[in-house]
Design an enzyme around this catalytic site. Structure first.
Site, PDB file in Angstrom:
ATOM      1  N   SER A 178       9.819   2.849   7.351  1.00  0.00           N
ATOM      2  CA  SER A 178       9.481   0.992   7.226  1.00  0.00           C
ATOM      3  C   SER A 178      10.089   1.102   8.682  1.00  0.00           C
ATOM      4  CB  SER A 178       9.396   0.667   6.268  1.00  0.00           C
ATOM      5  OG  SER A 178      11.153   0.178   6.210  1.00  0.00           O
ATOM      6  N   ARG A 179      10.733   0.034   9.033  1.00  0.00           N
ATOM      7  CA  ARG A 179      11.473  -0.026  10.200  1.00  0.00           C
ATOM      8  C   ARG A 179      12.582   0.065  10.333  1.00  0.00           C
ATOM      9  NH1 ARG A 179       7.498   1.126  12.097  1.00  0.00           N
ATOM     10  NH2 ARG A 179       5.545  -0.764  13.101  1.00  0.00           N
ATOM     11  N   ASP A 210      13.324   7.961   8.872  1.00  0.00           N
ATOM     12  CA  ASP A 210      12.203   7.690   9.921  1.00  0.00           C
ATOM     13  C   ASP A 210      12.084   7.112  10.803  1.00  0.00           C
ATOM     14  OD1 ASP A 210       9.809   9.485  10.730  1.00  0.00           O
ATOM     15  OD2 ASP A 210       9.087   7.544  10.031  1.00  0.00           O
ATOM     16  N   HIS A 212      10.052   8.772  13.731  1.00  0.00           N
ATOM     17  CA  HIS A 212       9.298   7.669  13.314  1.00  0.00           C
ATOM     18  C   HIS A 212       7.780   8.712  13.548  1.00  0.00           C
ATOM     19  CE1 HIS A 212       8.453   3.248  13.624  1.00  0.00           C
ATOM     20  NE2 HIS A 212       7.750   4.592  13.033  1.00  0.00           N
ATOM     21  N   ILE A 213       7.509  10.032  12.591  1.00  0.00           N
ATOM     22  CA  ILE A 213       6.949  10.144  12.481  1.00  0.00           C
ATOM     23  C   ILE A 213       5.970  10.353  11.254  1.00  0.00           C
ATOM     24  CG2 ILE A 213       6.816  12.417  14.128  1.00  0.00           C
ATOM     25  CD1 ILE A 213       8.141  14.424  11.837  1.00  0.00           C
ATOM     26  N   ALA A 214       6.223   9.410  10.664  1.00  0.00           N
ATOM     27  CA  ALA A 214       5.721   9.936   9.688  1.00  0.00           C
ATOM     28  C   ALA A 214       4.206   9.693   8.816  1.00  0.00           C
ATOM     29  CB  ALA A 214       6.517   8.551   8.072  1.00  0.00           C
ATOM     30  N   SER A 215       3.847   8.444   9.953  1.00  0.00           N
ATOM     31  CA  SER A 215       1.780   8.392  10.058  1.00  0.00           C
ATOM     32  C   SER A 215       1.753   9.801  10.834  1.00  0.00           C
ATOM     33  CB  SER A 215       1.876   7.467   9.928  1.00  0.00           C
ATOM     34  OG  SER A 215       2.391   6.967  11.821  1.00  0.00           O
ATOM     35  N   ARG A 274       0.590  -1.147  -0.204  1.00  0.00           N
ATOM     36  CA  ARG A 274       0.301   0.234   0.244  1.00  0.00           C
ATOM     37  C   ARG A 274       0.873   1.208   0.174  1.00  0.00           C
ATOM     38  NH1 ARG A 274      -3.033  -3.156   4.367  1.00  0.00           N
ATOM     39  NH2 ARG A 274      -5.187  -3.655   3.656  1.00  0.00           N
ATOM     40  N   ILE A 275       1.825   1.302   1.286  1.00  0.00           N
ATOM     41  CA  ILE A 275       2.385   2.576   1.051  1.00  0.00           C
ATOM     42  C   ILE A 275       3.189   2.603   0.212  1.00  0.00           C
ATOM     43  CG2 ILE A 275       4.432   4.177   3.239  1.00  0.00           C
ATOM     44  CD1 ILE A 275       2.262   2.558   5.271  1.00  0.00           C
ATOM     45  N   GLU A 326      16.125   2.248  17.899  1.00  0.00           N
ATOM     46  CA  GLU A 326      15.239   3.478  18.305  1.00  0.00           C
ATOM     47  C   GLU A 326      14.591   3.585  19.901  1.00  0.00           C
ATOM     48  OE1 GLU A 326      12.493   4.037  14.921  1.00  0.00           O
ATOM     49  OE2 GLU A 326      10.609   4.827  16.062  1.00  0.00           O
TER      50      GLU A 326
HETATM   51  C1  DGY Z   1       3.006   1.847  11.962  1.00  0.00           C
HETATM   52  O1  DGY Z   1       1.546   2.123  12.116  1.00  0.00           O
HETATM   53  O2  DGY Z   1       3.873   0.841  11.326  1.00  0.00           O
HETATM   54  C2  DGY Z   1       3.902   3.164  11.489  1.00  0.00           C
HETATM   55  O3  DGY Z   1       5.453   3.062  11.888  1.00  0.00           O
HETATM   56  C3  DGY Z   1       4.025   3.761  12.899  1.00  0.00           C
HETATM   57  O4  DGY Z   1       2.350   4.728  12.406  1.00  0.00           O
END
Ligand code: DGY
Length: 381
Positions: A270-271, A295, A318-321, A173-174, A300
């Protein structure tokens, strides 16, 4: 360290649900209280340890909404099940912090929050791409430090994206949303590496290409690439959108960084552990034209030594969302997962989350990652 603070909502509710961090918005709380839940929310910012979570679960708990910063191991699910719990939801789409098999073994469904992060996260990956490629943070620091003494022909020259090649690792999706944004916005050619072909993405780019060609513009292409090495060698920009598991840990290592173009841009939303971060630090030191936008981080919230000193790396926490709509939507989905399971509603697989975000909440758990496995487990197969 002082004990964590907790707030209790709907104290007379008959089902005890623990929420390990405060969540944005209010719809999530209405969903839980409408399901007769007493909701205990940890209001401290620091992450709870496994022992603290186990202590809060105690000997009677019906469900938990947990965080990606917590280690939801088989042992913790055994503790949760022993307390009588029937439901767990991660407040995240990713669930590499959750031992899903451990949860299945004790009959606990695991929820996640897909579908509401797609565009927001892809937009941040685009923002990082531009920040890295056009040296925005570095130029911002330069201005603030009073170093700008007048326009110069070669001050902070960066990359032009138009017509270049963007590579995505993981075309879910992303990744696909990011790919479309780069193709549509900047007429880039797209290559992707994924275990499975994304035909919808390929068709989309092909239709878009026909559309712009009919208006006299150059065509754009979308191709699935057989090996990660080939993708890295071809791409001017590489954006990582794969899940973290044993097969993707340190997917980007020193050898693969060396296989990238010397002035490539590497983006990770992602991670963290998908990149060998120490190798990235070493690579960025020796390749000043190479840029990265991160991100997420391997350890972390810590960063590997030297990362923060690099001018050619853009780093965000870690603010992408982190758009209001998305983070409130994630809270809604996590609460709907837990409330639905506790009310005995069917378990869905995350394909249709929008009806949960406004109006009447459907009588279903929107996204349960081990729904099939639980059914097999219950049948003893
Ligand atoms: C997730 O949802 O997996 C993101 O890393 C944080 O929103």
């Amino acid at each position: 360290m002082p004990p964590h603070a907790w707030t209790v909502h709907n104290p007379t509710g008959s089902r005890r649900v623990i929420v390990t961090k405060e969540l944005p918005g209010s719809r999530w709380l209405h969903i839980l209280t409408a399901a007769d839940c007493r909701v205990e929310v940890c209001t401290s910012d620091t992450a709870l340890t496994v022992d603290e979570i186990a202590g809060q679960i105690g000997d009677s708990c019906d469900g938990v909404i947990g965080q990606l910063t917590e280690d939801w191991s088989a042992e913790l699910f055994a503790i949760l099940a022993a307390a009588g719990a029937k439901a767990y939801s991660n407040y995240a789409v990713g669930y590499n912090n959750v031992d899903v098999n451990g949860a299945t073994a004790v009959g606990i469904p695991v929820g996640n929050t897909p579908g509401v992060l797609t565009e927001t996260t892809a937009e941040m990956a685009v923002a990082l791409t531009f920040s890295a490629g056009r040296r925005i943070c570095e130029a911002d620091r330069f201005m603030r430090d009073g170093k700008y003494h007048g326009w110069l022909p070669s001050l902070f020259m960066g990359k032009r994206f138009h017509g270049e090649t963007v590579g995505i690792v993981g075309a879910g999706r992303i990744g696909a949303a990011y790919g479309r944004m780069m193709v549509e916005g900047h007429k880039m050619n797209l290559v992707y590496f994924d275990l499975y072909p994304n035909e919808a993405l390929e068709q989309y780019v092909s239709a878009y290409s026909a559309f712009i060609q009919a208006r006299g513009e150059e065509p754009v292409t979308c191709r699935r690439i057989a090996t990660i090495e080939e993708l890295l060698a071809l791409s001017d920009i590489v954006s990582l959108h794969t899940v973290l598991d044993d097969s993707t840990h340190h997917l980007i290592n020193a050898e693969r960084l060396a296989a990238m173009k010397p002035d490539a841009i590497l983006i990770n939303s992602s991670r963290g552990p998908i990149i060998d971060e120490a190798a990235l630090v070493a690579h960025c030191r020796t390749h000043p034209q190479f840029t990265a936008g991160l991100d997420v981080f391997e350890d972390e919230p810590a960063m590997k030594p030297g990362l923060a000193d690099l001018e050619n790396v853009v780093i965000v926490p870690h603010i992408a969302s982190a758009s209001k709509w998305t983070r409130e939507g994630m809270a809604t989905l996590a609460a709907a997962n837990v409330a639905a399971i506790l009310q005995g509603y069917p378990l869905w697989s995350g394909d249709d989350v929008l009806p949960f975000l406004s109006g009447d909440v459907p009588q279903a758990a929107p996204s349960i990652v081990n729904a099939v496995e639980l059914e097999l487990h219950e049948k003893g197969t």
